[in-house]
Motif scaffolding. Structure first.
Motif, PDB file in Angstrom:
ATOM      1  N   THR A 195       0.843  -1.203   0.000  1.00  0.00           N
ATOM      2  CA  THR A 195       0.000   0.000   0.000  1.00  0.00           C
ATOM      3  C   THR A 195       0.874   1.248   0.000  1.00  0.00           C
ATOM      4  OG1 THR A 195      -0.133   0.042   2.421  1.00  0.00           O
ATOM      5  CG2 THR A 195      -1.902  -1.111   1.224  1.00  0.00           C
ATOM      6  N   LEU A 196       0.253   2.344  -0.392  1.00  0.00           N
ATOM      7  CA  LEU A 196       0.880   3.664  -0.367  1.00  0.00           C
ATOM      8  C   LEU A 196       0.025   4.546   0.531  1.00  0.00           C
ATOM      9  CD1 LEU A 196       2.126   5.673  -3.440  1.00  0.00           C
ATOM     10  CD2 LEU A 196       0.411   6.679  -1.938  1.00  0.00           C
ATOM     11  N   THR A 197       0.652   5.292   1.418  1.00  0.00           N
ATOM     12  CA  THR A 197      -0.070   6.198   2.310  1.00  0.00           C
ATOM     13  C   THR A 197      -0.059   7.598   1.724  1.00  0.00           C
ATOM     14  OG1 THR A 197       0.575   4.904   4.258  1.00  0.00           O
ATOM     15  CG2 THR A 197      -0.219   7.147   4.640  1.00  0.00           C
ATOM     16  N   TYR A 198      -1.235   8.077   1.303  1.00  0.00           N
ATOM     17  CA  TYR A 198      -1.361   9.422   0.731  1.00  0.00           C
ATOM     18  C   TYR A 198      -1.628  10.394   1.870  1.00  0.00           C
ATOM     19  CZ  TYR A 198      -2.340  12.794  -2.954  1.00  0.00           C
ATOM     20  OH  TYR A 198      -2.286  13.878  -3.799  1.00  0.00           O
ATOM     21  N   PRO A 199      -0.846  11.491   1.984  1.00  0.00           N
ATOM     22  CA  PRO A 199      -0.907  12.329   3.188  1.00  0.00           C
ATOM     23  C   PRO A 199      -2.100  13.277   3.229  1.00  0.00           C
ATOM     24  CG  PRO A 199       0.664  13.239   1.635  1.00  0.00           C
ATOM     25  CD  PRO A 199       0.192  11.936   1.041  1.00  0.00           C
ATOM     26  N   THR A 200      -2.353  13.786   4.430  1.00  0.00           N
ATOM     27  CA  THR A 200      -3.402  14.773   4.668  1.00  0.00           C
ATOM     28  C   THR A 200      -3.014  16.127   4.082  1.00  0.00           C
ATOM     29  OG1 THR A 200      -4.003  13.665   6.724  1.00  0.00           O
ATOM     30  CG2 THR A 200      -4.741  15.939   6.457  1.00  0.00           C
ATOM     31  N   ASN A 201      -4.000  16.802   3.481  1.00  0.00           N
ATOM     32  CA  ASN A 201      -3.790  18.138   2.920  1.00  0.00           C
ATOM     33  C   ASN A 201      -4.922  19.049   3.390  1.00  0.00           C
ATOM     34  OD1 ASN A 201      -4.826  20.081   0.625  1.00  0.00           O
ATOM     35  ND2 ASN A 201      -2.629  19.885   0.279  1.00  0.00           N
ATOM     36  N   LEU A 202      -4.598  20.295   3.734  1.00  0.00           N
ATOM     37  CA  LEU A 202      -5.610  21.248   4.184  1.00  0.00           C
ATOM     38  C   LEU A 202      -5.292  22.626   3.616  1.00  0.00           C
ATOM     39  CD1 LEU A 202      -8.128  21.750   5.968  1.00  0.00           C
ATOM     40  CD2 LEU A 202      -6.556  22.365   7.817  1.00  0.00           C
ATOM     41  N   THR A 203      -6.303  23.275   3.024  1.00  0.00           N
ATOM     42  CA  THR A 203      -6.154  24.625   2.465  1.00  0.00           C
ATOM     43  C   THR A 203      -7.283  25.507   2.968  1.00  0.00           C
ATOM     44  OG1 THR A 203      -5.102  23.809   0.433  1.00  0.00           O
ATOM     45  CG2 THR A 203      -6.065  26.005   0.356  1.00  0.00           C
ATOM     46  N   ALA A 204      -6.951  26.711   3.371  1.00  0.00           N
ATOM     47  CA  ALA A 204      -7.944  27.702   3.802  1.00  0.00           C
ATOM     48  C   ALA A 204      -7.619  29.029   3.131  1.00  0.00           C
ATOM     49  CB  ALA A 204      -7.943  27.855   5.318  1.00  0.00           C
ATOM     50  N   GLY A 205      -8.665  29.791   2.796  1.00  0.00           N
ATOM     51  CA  GLY A 205      -8.405  31.062   2.138  1.00  0.00           C
ATOM     52  C   GLY A 205      -9.629  31.948   2.101  1.00  0.00           C
ATOM     53  N   PHE A 206      -9.446  33.156   1.556  1.00  0.00           N
ATOM     54  CA  PHE A 206     -10.547  34.118   1.465  1.00  0.00           C
ATOM     55  C   PHE A 206     -10.478  34.841   0.123  1.00  0.00           C
ATOM     56  CE2 PHE A 206      -7.138  36.960   2.589  1.00  0.00           C
ATOM     57  CZ  PHE A 206      -7.468  38.159   1.966  1.00  0.00           C
ATOM     58  N   ILE A 207     -11.593  35.422  -0.249  1.00  0.00           N
ATOM     59  CA  ILE A 207     -11.673  36.285  -1.426  1.00  0.00           C
ATOM     60  C   ILE A 207     -12.543  37.485  -1.070  1.00  0.00           C
ATOM     61  CG2 ILE A 207     -12.851  36.521  -3.655  1.00  0.00           C
ATOM     62  CD1 ILE A 207     -11.724  33.864  -4.480  1.00  0.00           C
ATOM     63  N   LEU A 208     -12.078  38.683  -1.393  1.00  0.00           N
ATOM     64  CA  LEU A 208     -12.853  39.912  -1.253  1.00  0.00           C
ATOM     65  C   LEU A 208     -13.120  40.428  -2.664  1.00  0.00           C
ATOM     66  CD1 LEU A 208     -13.991  41.799   0.969  1.00  0.00           C
ATOM     67  CD2 LEU A 208     -11.921  43.189   0.695  1.00  0.00           C
ATOM     68  N   GLN A 209     -14.382  40.634  -3.003  1.00  0.00           N
ATOM     69  CA  GLN A 209     -14.746  40.924  -4.386  1.00  0.00           C
ATOM     70  C   GLN A 209     -15.714  42.100  -4.490  1.00  0.00           C
ATOM     71  OE1 GLN A 209     -16.523  37.595  -6.404  1.00  0.00           O
ATOM     72  NE2 GLN A 209     -16.376  38.542  -8.421  1.00  0.00           N
ATOM     73  N   LYS A 210     -15.427  42.986  -5.428  1.00  0.00           N
ATOM     74  CA  LYS A 210     -16.351  44.059  -5.770  1.00  0.00           C
ATOM     75  C   LYS A 210     -16.997  43.694  -7.102  1.00  0.00           C
ATOM     76  CE  LYS A 210     -16.642  48.983  -6.983  1.00  0.00           C
ATOM     77  NZ  LYS A 210     -17.143  48.737  -8.355  1.00  0.00           N
ATOM     78  N   ALA A 211     -18.295  43.623  -7.132  1.00  0.00           N
ATOM     79  CA  ALA A 211     -18.989  43.182  -8.332  1.00  0.00           C
ATOM     80  C   ALA A 211     -18.885  44.222  -9.448  1.00  0.00           C
ATOM     81  CB  ALA A 211     -20.461  42.913  -8.006  1.00  0.00           C
ATOM     82  N   GLN A 212     -18.694  43.737 -10.654  1.00  0.00           N
ATOM     83  CA  GLN A 212     -18.675  44.613 -11.823  1.00  0.00           C
ATOM     84  C   GLN A 212     -20.091  45.076 -12.151  1.00  0.00           C
ATOM     85  OE1 GLN A 212     -17.949  42.719 -15.601  1.00  0.00           O
ATOM     86  NE2 GLN A 212     -16.697  44.416 -16.342  1.00  0.00           N
TER      87      GLN A 212
END
Length: 468
Positions: free
Chosen positions: A307-324
């Motif tokens: 077997t192969l152990t595939y590692p844990t991944n975690l991503t967090a982020g934000f977006i600030l948007q002004k509508a066109q």
């Protein structure tokens, strides 16, 4: 060490672009098998990582945790599927129409490797299939996506011309040798996912999503050694290690989107995968090739399952948007932070000492000017940056990694009067990536161009009397 070249602005008609995109889709796997890349660092772990971001996100440094769109599929965070455009029947929750998305991508890469110890440079390039995905709105606030994309790539070939070898037991000198190390393969993910959105308050929403699929691929490492002297012709020795892999894979994500003011929106996103086991099948062979007759003789072979152990991944982020709007330009700015627990990566139940846990910071922005009659005002302009240590660790240190990005979105005119709901966008992402520094065995500079075709159309519409 010697690196060895592998042998292996006018209006456009959207219908023409769709035929081109279909041809790309049909020939995409050919690009993978005929890649001319040569990246020695792909020898370690699962190989060079391939971003799950679309061409749109790549132009913004890879920002994708909080990103969602009517015109592209954000594989990275399945919670984004809930934002596919769906128009319900008046007074009901049944879907009247929905905008389906066919997202196709290819990427071209140019490598420049710098070996300061030998004062030499080596260049290589390739063109590969990047993704194909289909996003479908099932009903209002509920969508799904399916597709296929590569996750990692292995492609290298190195020649080492050495002086006399030494016997491992006696230490006595043996004849001189030429050894060629080469590797190929990679991993791919076929996935199906869904996302659902819930209203928290007026103009504030939370969406949850999950992807499930099958991760598969191979790793093929070979070592070819030729001994030589003035009087004896030796056979060519080849030692080959082939690993095939396959198993169930899953990841999940969530997104929050809220209206901060009349024109300002905030998005927050989190996605990742948990540690997973992937089945492997390993085969070792050793052969001898007569340089005169070309006859190949099997010297040894063995194999086992693991077997192969595939590692844990975690991503967090934000977006600030002004509508066109019709009279005002729009903009978007965002950032992601990613961590991957590569220290828990195992292959055949053994840790890989050449990889280490890493992080990556991504920052990006998009600008959409006020739409006027000229085509430049209808385009989208993107820029970004990312940095962090690579997951490859050599000589006890992780390689530094950073990149700068830019991109544009090109909307295409639709001349098909029989399908007025069709809309097409070409997204171009440009990246310059630097891997390693003056202390690294090799410095790697990479130039990558990602071309994405987003083909969308209104589906599920009910035909009415008088419709043609």
């Amino acid at each position: 060490m010697l690196l060895v070249k592998l042998t292996t602005l006018r209006k456009l008609d959207a219908s023409v672009i769709k035929r081109i995109a279909a041809a790309v889709c049909l020939t995409g796997f050919g690009f993978v098998t005929n890649a001319q890349d040569n990246s020695p660092y792909s020898r370690y772990g699962l190989g060079d990582e391939i971003s799950s971001s679309s061409a749109t996100s790549r132009g913004m440094g890879g920002v994708s945790a909080a990103y969602n769109s009517y015109t592209s599929v954000n594989y990275a965070n399945p919670a984004s599927y809930a934002y596919f455009l769906s128009i319900p029947e008046p007074g009901t929750r049944k879907q009247l129409q929905g905008r389906a998305i066919l997202d196709i991508g290819i990427e071209g890469t140019g490598h420049t490797l710098i070996d300061k110890s030998q004062q030499s440079r080596f260049t290589s390039s390739n063109l590969i299939f990047n993704r194909i995905s289909l996003g479908i709105p099932l009903r209002r606030n509920w969508g799904m996506a399916l597709g296929l994309r590569p996750l990692n790539r292995i492609s290298y070939k190195i020649q080492n011309v050495s002086g006399p070898l030494r016997d491992e037991t006696t230490g006595e000198a043996i004849d001189s040798a030429t050894t060629v190390f080469e590797g190929s393969g990679g991993t791919y993910l076929a996935s199906l996912g869904t996302g659902v959105k819930f209203a928290l308050a007026k103009s504030h929403y939370l969406s949850l999503g999950i992807n499930g699929g099958y991760l598969f691929g191979s790793k093929d490492y070979a070592r070819h050694r030729t001994l030589y002297n003035d009087s004896t012709a030796y056979a060519l020795g080849t030692w080959d290690s082939k690993t095939s892999m396959g198993g169930i894979y899953a990841d999940a994500g969530l997104q929050y989107q809220g209206k901060m003011s009349d024109k300002l929106y905030l998005g927050i996103g989190v996605y990742g995968n948990w540690q997973q086991k992937i089945n492997t099948n390993v085969a070792y062979t050793a052969t001898s090739t007569n340089n005169t007759t070309g006859m190949v003789q099997m010297v040894d072979s063995s194999g086992f399952k693991s077997t192969l152990t595939y590692p844990t991944n975690l991503t967090a982020g934000f977006i600030l948007q002004k509508a066109q709007s019709q009279n005002e330009a729009g903009w978007l700015i965002g950032a992601d932070f990613t961590t991957t627990n590569w220290q828990n990566y195992k292959e055949n139940n053994r840790p890989d000492t050449a990889v280490a846990s890493n992080w990556k910071l991504k920052i990006g922005a998009e600008f959409s000017p006020v739409s006027k009659k000229n085509y430049l005002s209808q385009m989208y302009y993107r820029i970004g940056f990312f940095t962090g240590p690579d997951y490859i660790k050599l000589r006890g240190e992780q390689l530094p990694l950073y990149g700068v990005t830019a991109g544009i979105g090109l909307p295409l005119a639709n001349y098909n009067q029989q399908a007025r709901g069709q809309a097409t966008m070409i997204n171009l992402g440009l990246e310059y990536i630097k891997r390693g520094n003056s202390n690294s065995p090799l410095q790697e500079n990479m130039y990558r161009v990602t071309l994405g075709f987003s083909l969308t159309d209104m589906w599920f519409g009910k035909r009415r009397n008088g419709d043609r």
